[in-house]
Design a protein around this motif. Sequence first.
Motif, PDB file in Angstrom:
ATOM      1  N   ILE A 158       9.298 -10.481  -7.764  1.00  0.00           N
ATOM      2  CA  ILE A 158       9.662 -11.825  -8.227  1.00  0.00           C
ATOM      3  C   ILE A 158      10.431 -12.572  -7.138  1.00  0.00           C
ATOM      4  CG2 ILE A 158      10.995 -13.114  -9.934  1.00  0.00           C
ATOM      5  CD1 ILE A 158      10.404 -10.786 -11.878  1.00  0.00           C
ATOM      6  N   ALA A 159      11.336 -11.857  -6.466  1.00  0.00           N
ATOM      7  CA  ALA A 159      12.116 -12.504  -5.409  1.00  0.00           C
ATOM      8  C   ALA A 159      11.198 -13.009  -4.301  1.00  0.00           C
ATOM      9  CB  ALA A 159      13.148 -11.537  -4.848  1.00  0.00           C
ATOM     10  N   ALA A 160      10.167 -12.206  -3.969  1.00  0.00           N
ATOM     11  CA  ALA A 160       9.257 -12.617  -2.899  1.00  0.00           C
ATOM     12  C   ALA A 160       8.427 -13.821  -3.332  1.00  0.00           C
ATOM     13  CB  ALA A 160       8.339 -11.456  -2.518  1.00  0.00           C
ATOM     14  N   VAL A 161       7.960 -13.802  -4.580  1.00  0.00           N
ATOM     15  CA  VAL A 161       7.132 -14.906  -5.063  1.00  0.00           C
ATOM     16  C   VAL A 161       7.959 -16.188  -5.155  1.00  0.00           C
ATOM     17  CG1 VAL A 161       5.816 -15.754  -7.037  1.00  0.00           C
ATOM     18  CG2 VAL A 161       5.514 -13.405  -6.265  1.00  0.00           C
TER      19      VAL A 161
ATOM     20  N   ARG B  69      14.665  -4.357  -2.019  1.00  0.00           N
ATOM     21  CA  ARG B  69      14.685  -5.017  -0.722  1.00  0.00           C
ATOM     22  C   ARG B  69      13.377  -4.791   0.049  1.00  0.00           C
ATOM     23  NH1 ARG B  69      19.730  -4.604   3.288  1.00  0.00           N
ATOM     24  NH2 ARG B  69      18.661  -5.060   5.211  1.00  0.00           N
ATOM     25  N   MET B  70      12.930  -3.540   0.004  1.00  0.00           N
ATOM     26  CA  MET B  70      11.704  -3.184   0.704  1.00  0.00           C
ATOM     27  C   MET B  70      10.501  -3.879   0.065  1.00  0.00           C
ATOM     28  SD  MET B  70      11.043  -1.405   3.262  1.00  0.00           S
ATOM     29  CE  MET B  70       9.416  -1.619   3.956  1.00  0.00           C
ATOM     30  N   THR B  71      10.459  -3.888  -1.272  1.00  0.00           N
ATOM     31  CA  THR B  71       9.347  -4.530  -1.961  1.00  0.00           C
ATOM     32  C   THR B  71       9.310  -6.007  -1.611  1.00  0.00           C
ATOM     33  OG1 THR B  71       9.689  -3.014  -3.799  1.00  0.00           O
ATOM     34  CG2 THR B  71       8.284  -4.903  -4.214  1.00  0.00           C
ATOM     35  N   ARG B  72      10.477  -6.631  -1.600  1.00  0.00           N
ATOM     36  CA  ARG B  72      10.543  -8.061  -1.292  1.00  0.00           C
ATOM     37  C   ARG B  72       9.958  -8.339   0.093  1.00  0.00           C
ATOM     38  NH1 ARG B  72      13.971 -11.195   1.636  1.00  0.00           N
ATOM     39  NH2 ARG B  72      13.977 -13.389   1.071  1.00  0.00           N
ATOM     40  N   SER B  73      10.418  -7.574   1.096  1.00  0.00           N
ATOM     41  CA  SER B  73       9.962  -7.903   2.447  1.00  0.00           C
ATOM     42  C   SER B  73       8.493  -7.545   2.612  1.00  0.00           C
ATOM     43  CB  SER B  73      10.835  -7.219   3.489  1.00  0.00           C
ATOM     44  OG  SER B  73      10.683  -5.839   3.425  1.00  0.00           O
ATOM     45  N   ALA B  74       8.037  -6.448   1.983  1.00  0.00           N
ATOM     46  CA  ALA B  74       6.622  -6.095   2.089  1.00  0.00           C
ATOM     47  C   ALA B  74       5.763  -7.160   1.404  1.00  0.00           C
ATOM     48  CB  ALA B  74       6.363  -4.727   1.463  1.00  0.00           C
ATOM     49  N   MET B  75       6.232  -7.642   0.247  1.00  0.00           N
ATOM     50  CA  MET B  75       5.474  -8.658  -0.475  1.00  0.00           C
ATOM     51  C   MET B  75       5.410  -9.954   0.327  1.00  0.00           C
ATOM     52  SD  MET B  75       4.019  -7.887  -3.330  1.00  0.00           S
ATOM     53  CE  MET B  75       3.835  -9.416  -4.225  1.00  0.00           C
TER      54      MET B  75
ATOM     55  N   ALA C 266       1.334  -4.049  -0.747  1.00  0.00           N
ATOM     56  CA  ALA C 266       2.768  -3.940  -0.437  1.00  0.00           C
ATOM     57  C   ALA C 266       3.294  -2.559  -0.804  1.00  0.00           C
ATOM     58  CB  ALA C 266       3.548  -5.024  -1.174  1.00  0.00           C
ATOM     59  N   LEU C 267       2.606  -1.883  -1.743  1.00  0.00           N
ATOM     60  CA  LEU C 267       3.077  -0.564  -2.182  1.00  0.00           C
ATOM     61  C   LEU C 267       3.053   0.465  -1.050  1.00  0.00           C
ATOM     62  CD1 LEU C 267       1.671   0.175  -5.737  1.00  0.00           C
ATOM     63  CD2 LEU C 267       4.033  -0.082  -5.013  1.00  0.00           C
ATOM     64  N   ILE C 268       2.171   0.247  -0.076  1.00  0.00           N
ATOM     65  CA  ILE C 268       2.016   1.264   0.963  1.00  0.00           C
ATOM     66  C   ILE C 268       3.328   1.507   1.719  1.00  0.00           C
ATOM     67  CG2 ILE C 268       0.753   1.867   3.049  1.00  0.00           C
ATOM     68  CD1 ILE C 268      -1.615   0.253   1.833  1.00  0.00           C
ATOM     69  N   PRO C 269       3.968   0.457   2.278  1.00  0.00           N
ATOM     70  CA  PRO C 269       5.274   0.722   2.904  1.00  0.00           C
ATOM     71  C   PRO C 269       6.344   1.131   1.903  1.00  0.00           C
ATOM     72  CG  PRO C 269       4.780  -1.624   2.925  1.00  0.00           C
ATOM     73  CD  PRO C 269       3.529  -0.929   2.501  1.00  0.00           C
ATOM     74  N   VAL C 270       6.265   0.626   0.669  1.00  0.00           N
ATOM     75  CA  VAL C 270       7.299   0.957  -0.312  1.00  0.00           C
ATOM     76  C   VAL C 270       7.283   2.457  -0.620  1.00  0.00           C
ATOM     77  CG1 VAL C 270       8.058   0.607  -2.685  1.00  0.00           C
ATOM     78  CG2 VAL C 270       7.373  -1.348  -1.314  1.00  0.00           C
ATOM     79  N   VAL C 271       6.081   3.027  -0.707  1.00  0.00           N
ATOM     80  CA  VAL C 271       5.980   4.461  -1.002  1.00  0.00           C
ATOM     81  C   VAL C 271       6.629   5.282   0.110  1.00  0.00           C
ATOM     82  CG1 VAL C 271       4.327   6.359  -1.077  1.00  0.00           C
ATOM     83  CG2 VAL C 271       4.027   4.394  -2.548  1.00  0.00           C
ATOM     84  N   THR C 272       6.446   4.839   1.343  1.00  0.00           N
ATOM     85  CA  THR C 272       7.064   5.556   2.459  1.00  0.00           C
ATOM     86  C   THR C 272       8.579   5.569   2.299  1.00  0.00           C
ATOM     87  OG1 THR C 272       5.344   4.489   3.732  1.00  0.00           O
ATOM     88  CG2 THR C 272       6.936   5.781   4.940  1.00  0.00           C
ATOM     89  N   VAL C 273       9.123   4.421   1.955  1.00  0.00           N
ATOM     90  CA  VAL C 273      10.563   4.325   1.767  1.00  0.00           C
ATOM     91  C   VAL C 273      11.008   5.198   0.600  1.00  0.00           C
ATOM     92  CG1 VAL C 273      12.408   2.766   1.112  1.00  0.00           C
ATOM     93  CG2 VAL C 273      10.724   2.057   2.760  1.00  0.00           C
ATOM     94  N   LEU C 274      10.180   5.203  -0.434  1.00  0.00           N
ATOM     95  CA  LEU C 274      10.497   6.000  -1.606  1.00  0.00           C
ATOM     96  C   LEU C 274      10.615   7.471  -1.233  1.00  0.00           C
ATOM     97  CD1 LEU C 274      10.733   5.027  -4.532  1.00  0.00           C
ATOM     98  CD2 LEU C 274       8.500   6.021  -4.949  1.00  0.00           C
ATOM     99  N   GLY C 275       9.710   7.934  -0.363  1.00  0.00           N
ATOM    100  CA  GLY C 275       9.757   9.321   0.087  1.00  0.00           C
ATOM    101  C   GLY C 275      11.061   9.620   0.800  1.00  0.00           C
TER     102      GLY C 275
END
Lengths: 334, 288, 335
Positions: C120-123, C220-226, C257-266
Amino acid sequence: MSSLLDVRDLSVAFDTAAGRFNAVQSVDLTVASGEVLCVVGESGSGKSVSVLAVMGLLPPTGRVTSQEIRFRGEDLRTATPRARRRLIGRDVAMVFQEPTSSLNPCYTIGWQIGEALRVHGATAPSQVRRRVLDLLGQVGVPAPEQRMRSFPHQLSGGLNQRVMIAMAIACDPALLIADEPTTALDVTVQQGVLDLLVGLQRDRGMGLVLITHDMGVVAQTAQRVQVMYAGQVMEEQPADPLFAHPRHPYTAALLDALPERAEGKLRLPTIPGMVPGIDDRPGGCLFAPRCRFTTPKCTADRPALRPVNGAKVRCHYPLDDAGQPTGWTLGGST
Amino acid sequence: MSGTIARRPPRFMLARRLLENRGAIAGLVVMVVLILLAIAAPLVAPHGPAEQFRDSFLAPPFEQATFPLGTDSLGRDILTRLIYGARLSLVIGAVVVALSLSVGTLLGLAAAFAGGITDVVIMRLMDVLLVFPSLLLAIVVVAILGPGLTNAMLAVAVVLLPAYVRLARAAALGELAREYVIATRSAGAGVGRLMLLVVLPNCLAPLIVQATLGFSSAILDAAALGFLGLGAQPPTPEWGTMLADALQFYQRAWWLLAFPGISILVTVMAFNLLGDGLRDALDPKLRR
Amino acid sequence: MIRHFARRLALIVPTLVGVTLLGFILVHAVPGDPVEVRTGERGISPERLAYFRHELGLDQPLWKQFADYEWQLLHGNLGRSLVTQESVWTEFTTFFPATLELGICALTFALVIGLPLGVIAAVRRGSALDYGLIGISVTGASMPIFWWGLMVILVFSVALGWTPVSGRIDELYYIEPHTGFLLIDSLFFSDDKGAFISTVRHLILPTIVLGTIPLATIARMTRSAMLEVLGEDYVRTARAKGLAPSRVVVVHALRNALIPVVTVLGLQVGALLGGAILTETVFSWPGVGHWLVESVQRRDYNVLQGGTLLIAILVMLVNLGVDVLYGVLNPRLRR
């Protein structure tokens, strides 16, 4: 021919850190059904921005104003977003410049073509599949059964552009807008994609707006031509008379730069200078700094688009049939 | 749509980009205030850090002018201890970062220059360190060395080490491939001289960013160790240790908890904001 | 893809040896003799000391001791606790479900809140909501969670009395461990509805506290990836198809956007285990983190050694899993 798209007085401005930038100024755009219109101009001339504005695809920073944007008489400016989306993608479709980055890397191409079908009138999965295969065949993708399971990164740029075209014609659009569809492709496959587009247009009786910077492409395809420069329409007329008798010095210069017209000359003529950017637009005629015939009047007054010999021209001294500026003297008086 | 971009000296651009970032300014202001407080602690603090007032145990805050933030269970002034705590936190941050930055950079440069088996051994060793959750690794190191502030700082320095090694190695490898290094080498400069004088200055930017962010990790991890009773020992006015001290009484005296915690949070946040701002200013492409 | 995975797998072996070496050094570098810790005696007779040292193999040369230790590990023998004499593996399996349960809840909480917030923040970039989210994520990422835990206890448990202060369940209930996950055990293996409710009430605060930093990071990561993905050509294509904005954002943008987020999640899983140490200490949560901190305080180095090794293996397995997930999420890695 009935009118398909009517755009009147379209302007697009972007607010940038350096101030407001008018990317498109007061452009009219009309396409009849079954007609091929070529919009031609150098990069930065605003030709892409104007069609993106019509499609509603500009980023939120772009401010669009217009007197009229009608598709088949329906006003797109007042249409609800939902009604607008019903038209976009179904009746008006678009093909972009960079095929590979324009396809979503996470989904198979079959899925992406199918999505266009499912969104506009959900059909049964088996029906969607048959239609996708049919479309892939129509755009000349070999082995469609295997290809529909491929991801965009596994295909070449030329194949991806054919996929983009298949996606665009999936819902039998009345109007197809192609934004530099061959620019990013290898020279060897450009002709094939261009032939495909023109062939589809003829077979289906679609309206086609072809945006290009390549006069050679215009010569092969256009019925009518609109020449844009620095956000303004400089000249508009049917293709044949345009190539025979360009009325605007800019059009004439573009045509002179065509290799096939430069036979016998030692060097290919070029237009000196560059399209003016955000902070160096002249006050008078926008083409004045690069024009062969510039007079003090040209640098002082911006000319209006006016009818001359069946064409529309934005020039104080439109060229006559001999290619000489009418009413032109070095001092600039008429 | 091309515009002309004004060219300014890079250093000036850096300062300007940093000052455009409101978060970085806030971080910078907090940092300056902390440094001033730490230097002037004996002058600004109302009392001594270990001074006990037998007639006011657990005095609530905002009531007496003598104890603006109240007193703890031993009658010590909390504001005073917080100010001295700022001193400790900055020292912890500085020592830890200096240690891991210098050792890490040396190891990273050594790995990049020597290559071969040295490179493999150093990098595998760093992989081993990275496998552990950072706090767990710090706990293990403290368990080996024994609890205490010095050992806690050493432990945190070990935890932060891999980041610097990796950065320095990557940056050095990048620089080594450039022509000027090849030129310097073929001009006969020694490897040590080359490392320190030519390559290091050119890979400083990421290291500075990492060092700023390392400050916040160091303060946070050292406070966590203090809280677990493995870092600074009472009566040291370290913020984490103060929180551990408060455990017995915090349900009755919230101020024992609130103020040291806020101090940690604000300090850590300041360094994080500054580090993020520096990173954005140094390399806008990395903006994340 | 498979080669990449095999390479990662091969890299694990030297790392594992390194980890065990670190554990070995730990036990041998600690001040004080393990015999003293084990017997709890001080100043025991030299004969008894020599006997114990022989029994523990401490009179062997160091390399032999290390080789023996590795040999034992290969047979799954992690040694026994110096304090309880219980096998380290048994103790770990007793405490681990509590940590896993808390960790899963915290990560779920962080995802369920953080992902939509970031989107939502990114949109709505530049809106008040966006700035609010940036503020929250900066604060969250800097949070000393041991203090944060105590503060939420102070507010929600002590002042408002909404939630219990510590533990996994009220002492009223005794739940036979079937799975070790109290949420499951209390719901399916207990006749008393109150047990499950009590479990949930005990879980709320630790979940929020442990989930705070991952939440901040994910948002934060989701926002920037989005933000990056929303500017891509294929998002424009999706809009040109006439898709609804929500479908463009979720199906086309978020999927990428999930691709980088998953890395961060790991990467967060390691941090989560570190956070669990503090959270479990604050809430007296009977998990692995609590167990390890106690082992340090009791100078039970066998437990610390074995527990650390198990956690290191766990982190490596998670990293491998993330690698695989990354490959699944990112078709560009397929040939």
